[in-house]
Design a protein around this motif. Structure first.
Motif, PDB file in Angstrom:
ATOM      1  N   THR A  86      20.771  65.050   9.277  1.00 26.69           N
ATOM      2  CA  THR A  86      20.338  63.661   9.431  1.00 26.69           C
ATOM      3  C   THR A  86      21.381  62.838  10.163  1.00 26.69           C
ATOM      4  OG1 THR A  86      19.051  63.812   7.377  1.00 26.69           O
ATOM      5  CG2 THR A  86      19.595  61.613   8.173  1.00 26.69           C
ATOM      6  N   GLY A  87      22.643  63.030   9.802  1.00 25.94           N
ATOM      7  CA  GLY A  87      23.709  62.282  10.461  1.00 25.94           C
ATOM      8  C   GLY A  87      23.777  62.553  11.956  1.00 25.94           C
ATOM      9  N   TRP A  88      23.648  63.814  12.356  1.00 26.37           N
ATOM     10  CA  TRP A  88      23.727  64.149  13.775  1.00 26.37           C
ATOM     11  C   TRP A  88      22.505  63.649  14.543  1.00 26.37           C
ATOM     12  CZ3 TRP A  88      27.520  65.148  16.844  1.00 26.37           C
ATOM     13  CH2 TRP A  88      28.678  65.750  16.356  1.00 26.37           C
ATOM     14  N   ILE A  89      21.330  63.688  13.929  1.00 23.74           N
ATOM     15  CA  ILE A  89      20.136  63.205  14.616  1.00 23.74           C
ATOM     16  C   ILE A  89      20.212  61.693  14.798  1.00 23.74           C
ATOM     17  CG2 ILE A  89      17.644  62.868  14.358  1.00 23.74           C
ATOM     18  CD1 ILE A  89      17.459  65.636  13.233  1.00 23.74           C
ATOM     19  N   ILE A  90      20.683  60.974  13.804  1.00 28.48           N
ATOM     20  CA  ILE A  90      20.867  59.529  13.955  1.00 28.48           C
ATOM     21  C   ILE A  90      21.922  59.228  15.005  1.00 28.48           C
ATOM     22  CG2 ILE A  90      21.662  57.448  12.758  1.00 28.48           C
ATOM     23  CD1 ILE A  90      20.358  58.510  10.227  1.00 28.48           C
ATOM     24  N   ALA A  91      22.983  60.037  15.042  1.00 29.81           N
ATOM     25  CA  ALA A  91      24.033  59.839  16.044  1.00 29.81           C
ATOM     26  C   ALA A  91      23.525  60.083  17.463  1.00 29.81           C
ATOM     27  CB  ALA A  91      25.222  60.757  15.749  1.00 29.81           C
ATOM     28  N   GLY A  92      22.465  60.894  17.610  1.00 30.16           N
ATOM     29  CA  GLY A  92      21.917  61.152  18.934  1.00 30.16           C
ATOM     30  C   GLY A  92      21.255  59.960  19.575  1.00 30.16           C
ATOM     31  N   GLY A  93      20.948  58.913  18.792  1.00 29.61           N
ATOM     32  CA  GLY A  93      20.386  57.692  19.354  1.00 29.61           C
ATOM     33  C   GLY A  93      18.910  57.824  19.695  1.00 29.61           C
ATOM     34  N   SER A  94      18.402  56.800  20.375  1.00 26.27           N
ATOM     35  CA  SER A  94      16.973  56.751  20.707  1.00 26.27           C
ATOM     36  C   SER A  94      16.576  57.860  21.675  1.00 26.27           C
ATOM     37  CB  SER A  94      16.623  55.389  21.299  1.00 26.27           C
ATOM     38  OG  SER A  94      17.400  55.124  22.456  1.00 26.27           O
ATOM     39  N   GLN A  95      17.468  58.236  22.575  1.00 25.41           N
ATOM     40  CA  GLN A  95      17.141  59.307  23.517  1.00 25.41           C
ATOM     41  C   GLN A  95      16.897  60.622  22.780  1.00 25.41           C
ATOM     42  OE1 GLN A  95      20.078  59.911  26.564  1.00 25.41           O
ATOM     43  NE2 GLN A  95      18.850  61.391  27.689  1.00 25.41           N
ATOM     44  N   GLY A  96      17.775  60.953  21.846  1.00 19.75           N
ATOM     45  CA  GLY A  96      17.569  62.151  21.053  1.00 19.75           C
ATOM     46  C   GLY A  96      16.347  62.051  20.163  1.00 19.75           C
ATOM     47  N   TYR A  97      16.062  60.843  19.671  1.00 18.90           N
ATOM     48  CA  TYR A  97      14.887  60.642  18.819  1.00 18.90           C
ATOM     49  C   TYR A  97      13.599  60.907  19.596  1.00 18.90           C
ATOM     50  CZ  TYR A  97      11.333  58.095  16.167  1.00 18.90           C
ATOM     51  OH  TYR A  97      10.187  57.738  15.503  1.00 18.90           O
ATOM     52  N   TYR A  98      13.514  60.378  20.817  1.00 17.64           N
ATOM     53  CA  TYR A  98      12.298  60.592  21.608  1.00 17.64           C
ATOM     54  C   TYR A  98      12.152  62.056  22.028  1.00 17.64           C
ATOM     55  CZ  TYR A  98      11.761  55.539  21.832  1.00 17.64           C
ATOM     56  OH  TYR A  98      11.586  54.225  21.502  1.00 17.64           O
ATOM     57  N   LYS A  99      13.265  62.724  22.277  1.00 25.56           N
ATOM     58  CA  LYS A  99      13.191  64.155  22.571  1.00 25.56           C
ATOM     59  C   LYS A  99      12.668  64.929  21.372  1.00 25.56           C
ATOM     60  CE  LYS A  99      16.769  64.451  26.154  1.00 25.56           C
ATOM     61  NZ  LYS A  99      18.078  65.051  26.519  1.00 25.56           N
ATOM     62  N   LEU A 100      13.097  64.534  20.183  1.00 21.91           N
ATOM     63  CA  LEU A 100      12.611  65.187  18.962  1.00 21.91           C
ATOM     64  C   LEU A 100      11.118  64.946  18.780  1.00 21.91           C
ATOM     65  CD1 LEU A 100      13.178  66.722  16.331  1.00 21.91           C
ATOM     66  CD2 LEU A 100      13.773  64.532  15.279  1.00 21.91           C
ATOM     67  N   ILE A 101      10.669  63.717  19.051  1.00 29.32           N
ATOM     68  CA  ILE A 101       9.252  63.398  18.937  1.00 29.32           C
ATOM     69  C   ILE A 101       8.437  64.237  19.921  1.00 29.32           C
ATOM     70  CG2 ILE A 101       7.529  61.593  19.313  1.00 29.32           C
ATOM     71  CD1 ILE A 101       8.974  61.288  16.710  1.00 29.32           C
ATOM     72  N   ASP A 102       8.927  64.347  21.164  1.00 27.56           N
ATOM     73  CA  ASP A 102       8.212  65.157  22.157  1.00 27.56           C
ATOM     74  C   ASP A 102       8.151  66.622  21.735  1.00 27.56           C
ATOM     75  OD1 ASP A 102       7.801  62.927  23.717  1.00 27.56           O
ATOM     76  OD2 ASP A 102       9.568  63.262  24.977  1.00 27.56           O
ATOM     77  N   LEU A 103       9.260  67.129  21.203  1.00 25.85           N
ATOM     78  CA  LEU A 103       9.294  68.528  20.766  1.00 25.85           C
ATOM     79  C   LEU A 103       8.294  68.769  19.636  1.00 25.85           C
ATOM     80  CD1 LEU A 103      10.641  71.334  20.858  1.00 25.85           C
ATOM     81  CD2 LEU A 103      12.331  70.469  19.230  1.00 25.85           C
ATOM     82  N   LEU A 104       8.261  67.873  18.668  1.00 23.13           N
ATOM     83  CA  LEU A 104       7.328  68.027  17.559  1.00 23.13           C
ATOM     84  C   LEU A 104       5.883  67.855  18.007  1.00 23.13           C
ATOM     85  CD1 LEU A 104       9.275  66.074  14.785  1.00 23.13           C
ATOM     86  CD2 LEU A 104       9.043  68.546  15.027  1.00 23.13           C
ATOM     87  N   SER A 105       5.643  66.933  18.931  1.00 18.33           N
ATOM     88  CA  SER A 105       4.281  66.729  19.445  1.00 18.33           C
ATOM     89  C   SER A 105       3.785  67.973  20.159  1.00 18.33           C
ATOM     90  CB  SER A 105       4.250  65.519  20.383  1.00 18.33           C
ATOM     91  OG  SER A 105       4.635  64.339  19.708  1.00 18.33           O
ATOM     92  N   ASN A 106       4.650  68.573  20.974  1.00 18.09           N
ATOM     93  CA  ASN A 106       4.264  69.805  21.669  1.00 18.09           C
ATOM     94  C   ASN A 106       4.020  70.949  20.686  1.00 18.09           C
ATOM     95  OD1 ASN A 106       4.500  68.528  24.167  1.00 18.09           O
ATOM     96  ND2 ASN A 106       6.657  69.100  24.388  1.00 18.09           N
ATOM     97  N   ALA A 107       4.842  70.999  19.627  1.00 16.94           N
ATOM     98  CA  ALA A 107       4.656  72.059  18.628  1.00 16.94           C
ATOM     99  C   ALA A 107       3.334  71.889  17.887  1.00 16.94           C
ATOM    100  CB  ALA A 107       5.827  72.049  17.644  1.00 16.94           C
ATOM    101  N   PHE A 108       3.007  70.665  17.504  1.00 13.24           N
ATOM    102  CA  PHE A 108       1.739  70.416  16.815  1.00 13.24           C
ATOM    103  C   PHE A 108       0.549  70.687  17.725  1.00 13.24           C
ATOM    104  CE2 PHE A 108       4.121  67.269  13.956  1.00 13.24           C
ATOM    105  CZ  PHE A 108       4.332  68.250  13.010  1.00 13.24           C
ATOM    106  N   LYS A 109       0.689  70.316  19.001  1.00 14.35           N
ATOM    107  CA  LYS A 109      -0.393  70.561  19.955  1.00 14.35           C
ATOM    108  C   LYS A 109      -0.603  72.061  20.156  1.00 14.35           C
ATOM    109  CE  LYS A 109      -1.958  69.377  24.621  1.00 14.35           C
ATOM    110  NZ  LYS A 109      -2.261  70.769  24.995  1.00 14.35           N
ATOM    111  N   LEU A 110       0.507  72.803  20.241  1.00 14.88           N
ATOM    112  CA  LEU A 110       0.405  74.251  20.388  1.00 14.88           C
ATOM    113  C   LEU A 110      -0.256  74.880  19.164  1.00 14.88           C
ATOM    114  CD1 LEU A 110       1.070  76.842  21.930  1.00 14.88           C
ATOM    115  CD2 LEU A 110       3.336  76.822  20.860  1.00 14.88           C
ATOM    116  N   LYS A 111       0.119  74.427  17.974  1.00 17.09           N
ATOM    117  CA  LYS A 111      -0.498  74.954  16.752  1.00 17.09           C
ATOM    118  C   LYS A 111      -1.994  74.649  16.726  1.00 17.09           C
ATOM    119  CE  LYS A 111      -0.149  74.897  11.713  1.00 17.09           C
ATOM    120  NZ  LYS A 111      -1.600  74.713  11.549  1.00 17.09           N
ATOM    121  N   LYS A 112      -2.364  73.456  17.142  1.00 16.02           N
ATOM    122  CA  LYS A 112      -3.781  73.091  17.164  1.00 16.02           C
ATOM    123  C   LYS A 112      -4.557  73.964  18.138  1.00 16.02           C
ATOM    124  CE  LYS A 112      -6.842  69.137  17.868  1.00 16.02           C
ATOM    125  NZ  LYS A 112      -6.906  67.678  18.214  1.00 16.02           N
ATOM    126  N   ASP A 113      -3.964  74.203  19.321  1.00 14.36           N
ATOM    127  CA  ASP A 113      -4.628  75.065  20.306  1.00 14.36           C
ATOM    128  C   ASP A 113      -4.776  76.490  19.792  1.00 14.36           C
ATOM    129  OD1 ASP A 113      -4.753  72.887  21.970  1.00 14.36           O
ATOM    130  OD2 ASP A 113      -2.971  73.412  23.127  1.00 14.36           O
TER     131      ASP A 113
END
Length: 217
Positions: A161-188
């Motif tokens: 948690t500490g490292w993800i918060i330290a990554g800032g908004s750029q790291g947060y949006y990358k994490l969101i994109d990664l999770l969105s792609n993973a969920f989309k792949l699972k759905k497909d």
């Protein structure tokens, strides 16, 4: 000592500080879990989300809050020095201007490392007090075998948690994109598996149903 050597020492000092902070908060996380501090948790419903969605929304709020604090810190304690360096760089002779530019870039890099370290400490402190932890939404209670296992899980959660918060908004949006792609792949993949099972189910139904017998007079 040359500028490259100064930059190298600054980067090496940052790595040592980050490693020390990570190890320190891992140990603090073990103690926090043992004494029950990590049993506290935040109600994610106040951000309009439940479960994993609420955790991700809360993470975005915490990341934005941390960035505002870091901006205040840099503007208060680092802006004046940066302005002086820029002024000297603009007034310096042409043969010394490149040296000032390199020094200024090194100063900005050192400021970024300082902000990253402070953000890491801020994120780990939030996780240690139970205010927010990224992995607390996972249903792992049935997988925890002992109190020591729970402490190790909580300590790892605090550091992550500490490292993800330290990554800032750029790291947060990358994490969101990664999770969105993973969920989309699972759905497909689920849709593909469903379509593959349809012919088998149709054949099974046709084989189990006897043909209609003609009606005798």
């Amino acid at each position: 000592m040359t500028d490259d050597e100064l930059l190298g020492r600054s980067y090496l000092r940052f790595r040592h500080t980050a490693a020390f902070a990570t190890a320190l908060f891992f140990i603090v996380g073990l103690l926090a879990s043992y004494f029950g501090f990590t049993s506290l948790h935040m109600d994610f419903d106040i951000f309009g989300g439940e479960g994993f969605t609420g955790i991700m929304i809360s993470l975005g709020v915490v990341v934005a809050f941390n960035e505002r604090i870091m901006e205040l810190v840099t503007q208060t304690y680092r802006r004046n020095t940066g302005a002086v360096i820029e002024l000297r760089m603009s007034l310096s002779a042409p043969d010394k201007k490149q040296a000032w530019e390199e020094f200024y870039l090194g100063y900005k890099a050192e400021t970024g490392r300082l902000v990253l370290t402070l953000s890491l400490v801020f994120g780990c402190l939030l996780a240690c007090t139970g205010f927010f932890r990224l992995l607390e939404g996972l249903s792992v209670d049935e997988l925890i075998s002992s109190e020591y296992h729970r402490a190790l899980f909580d300590a790892t959660d605090i550091v992550v948690t500490g490292w993800i918060i330290a990554g800032g908004s750029q790291g947060y949006y990358k994490l969101i994109d990664l999770l969105s792609n993973a969920f989309k792949l699972k759905k497909d993949l689920d849709q593909i598996n469903t379509l593959r099972n349809l012919p088998n189910n149709t054949n099974q139904v046709s084989q189990s149903t006897p043909p209609n017998q003609p009606v005798s007079n």
